[in-house]
Motif scaffolding. Structure first.
Motif, PDB file in Angstrom:
ATOM      1  N   UNK A  48       0.633  -1.162   0.018  1.00  0.00           N
ATOM      2  CA  UNK A  48       0.055  -0.276   0.274  1.00  0.00           C
ATOM      3  C   UNK A  48       0.908   1.532  -0.582  1.00  0.00           C
ATOM      4  N   UNK A  49       0.095   2.549  -0.242  1.00  0.00           N
ATOM      5  CA  UNK A  49       0.887   3.922  -0.279  1.00  0.00           C
ATOM      6  C   UNK A  49       1.834   3.912   0.697  1.00  0.00           C
ATOM      7  N   UNK A  50       1.280   4.113   2.516  1.00  0.00           N
ATOM      8  CA  UNK A  50       1.851   3.612   3.879  1.00  0.00           C
ATOM      9  C   UNK A  50       2.803   2.900   3.824  1.00  0.00           C
ATOM     10  N   UNK A  51       2.794   1.202   3.213  1.00  0.00           N
ATOM     11  CA  UNK A  51       4.023   0.633   3.439  1.00  0.00           C
ATOM     12  C   UNK A  51       5.029   1.023   2.007  1.00  0.00           C
ATOM     13  N   UNK A  52       4.670   2.087   1.484  1.00  0.00           N
ATOM     14  CA  UNK A  52       6.027   2.508   0.253  1.00  0.00           C
ATOM     15  C   UNK A  52       6.396   3.203   0.866  1.00  0.00           C
ATOM     16  N   UNK A  53       5.793   4.503   1.450  1.00  0.00           N
ATOM     17  CA  UNK A  53       6.492   6.250   2.143  1.00  0.00           C
ATOM     18  C   UNK A  53       7.606   6.718   0.776  1.00  0.00           C
ATOM     19  N   UNK A  54       8.628   6.901   0.991  1.00  0.00           N
ATOM     20  CA  UNK A  54       9.433   7.974   0.451  1.00  0.00           C
ATOM     21  C   UNK A  54       9.588   7.103  -0.674  1.00  0.00           C
ATOM     22  N   UNK A  55       9.806   5.949  -0.666  1.00  0.00           N
ATOM     23  CA  UNK A  55      10.467   4.766  -0.814  1.00  0.00           C
ATOM     24  C   UNK A  55       9.495   5.167  -3.584  1.00  0.00           C
ATOM     25  N   UNK A  56       8.125   5.243  -2.795  1.00  0.00           N
ATOM     26  CA  UNK A  56       7.607   5.913  -4.082  1.00  0.00           C
ATOM     27  C   UNK A  56       8.748   6.365  -5.244  1.00  0.00           C
ATOM     28  N   UNK A  57       9.061   6.887  -5.040  1.00  0.00           N
ATOM     29  CA  UNK A  57       9.869   8.195  -5.447  1.00  0.00           C
ATOM     30  C   UNK A  57      11.043   7.604  -6.579  1.00  0.00           C
ATOM     31  N   UNK A  58      11.527   6.251  -5.788  1.00  0.00           N
ATOM     32  CA  UNK A  58      12.513   5.389  -6.447  1.00  0.00           C
ATOM     33  C   UNK A  58      12.027   4.655  -7.260  1.00  0.00           C
ATOM     34  N   UNK A  59      10.298   4.106  -7.411  1.00  0.00           N
ATOM     35  CA  UNK A  59      10.218   3.113  -7.768  1.00  0.00           C
ATOM     36  C   UNK A  59      10.518   2.732  -9.575  1.00  0.00           C
ATOM     37  N   UNK A  60      11.161   1.821  -9.637  1.00  0.00           N
ATOM     38  CA  UNK A  60      11.566   1.852 -11.385  1.00  0.00           C
ATOM     39  C   UNK A  60      11.183  -0.092 -11.851  1.00  0.00           C
ATOM     40  N   UNK A  61      10.772   0.140 -12.755  1.00  0.00           N
ATOM     41  CA  UNK A  61      10.168  -1.597 -12.989  1.00  0.00           C
ATOM     42  C   UNK A  61      11.304  -2.653 -13.019  1.00  0.00           C
ATOM     43  N   UNK A  62      11.096  -3.973 -12.461  1.00  0.00           N
ATOM     44  CA  UNK A  62      12.131  -4.869 -12.894  1.00  0.00           C
ATOM     45  C   UNK A  62      13.940  -4.527 -11.794  1.00  0.00           C
TER      46      UNK A  62
END
Length: 188
Positions: A97-111
């Motif tokens: 979920x969004x809560x579990x991701x936190x700030x990591x969402x801005x570094x997510x890259x597929x694969x």
């Protein structure tokens, strides 16, 4: 679940405190000149990241937390959850979920491979690798003669993250970014 006594406390041990999974950050054994020995323990709540300091009498114990850390590959976002797949050959998938991701969402890259912390089978946190390579999608044009010491300008990356980059960086350049500080490291 195993119980851990105060003499087994060490940094990195995952325990349950007031029904919440916590990680021990620091454990200090104190033997006062008079009275009973005790442990002064710093714990990080794995759900919200808060750090608390607790004192335990010598001989107290805490229940171990059912926490697992796995290397998983980011697959896709369905609008509500971000999906990851285990890289150990089991192809097991978990949704964060969004809560579990936190700030990591801005570094997510597929694969890309991320460290997923599971608590009772649910995603608790997602940690990015220390360095990611992302492409610049928006920045001011660079000028000939600009060098690394010439100053900084903001650049928007493919994930939406904005980082400060040297003036010679252009749209389409692939950059190596330190996810711990959000700083530009080099061109990839």
């Amino acid at each position: 679940m195993a119980n851990y006594s105060t003499n087994e406390f060490k940094s990195g041990l995952k325990v349950m405190l007031d029904g919440e999974p916590c990680s021990i950050l620091d454990n200090e054994y104190v033997k006062p000149g008079k009275g009973q020995a005790f442990n002064r323990v710093k714990l990080r709540n794995l759900r919200n990241g808060r750090v608390v300091e607790k004192t335990f009498k010598s001989g107290d114990s805490l229940e171990g937390a059912d926490v697992m850390e796995l290397e998983m590959e980011y697959l896709y976002n369905d609008g509500e959850f971000w999906h990851f797949m285990a890289t150990d050959g089991s192809f097991e998938q978990h949704a964060a979920s969004q809560e579990a991701l936190g700030d990591t969402v801005k570094w997510l890259k597929e694969q890309e491979i991320y460290t997923i912390t599971l608590f009772n089978g649910a995603v608790l946190t997602v940690a990015p690798p220390n360095f990611v390579e992302l492409e610049v999608v928006e920045t001011d044009p660079g000028l000939k003669g600009d060098t690394a010491q010439g100053g900084n300008k903001p650049a928007t990356l493919t994930t939406g993250a904005v980082v400060k980059v040297p003036l010679f960086i252009n749209i389409g350049d692939k950059l190596r970014i330190d996810t711990r500080s959000g700083d530009y490291v080099s061109r990839a």
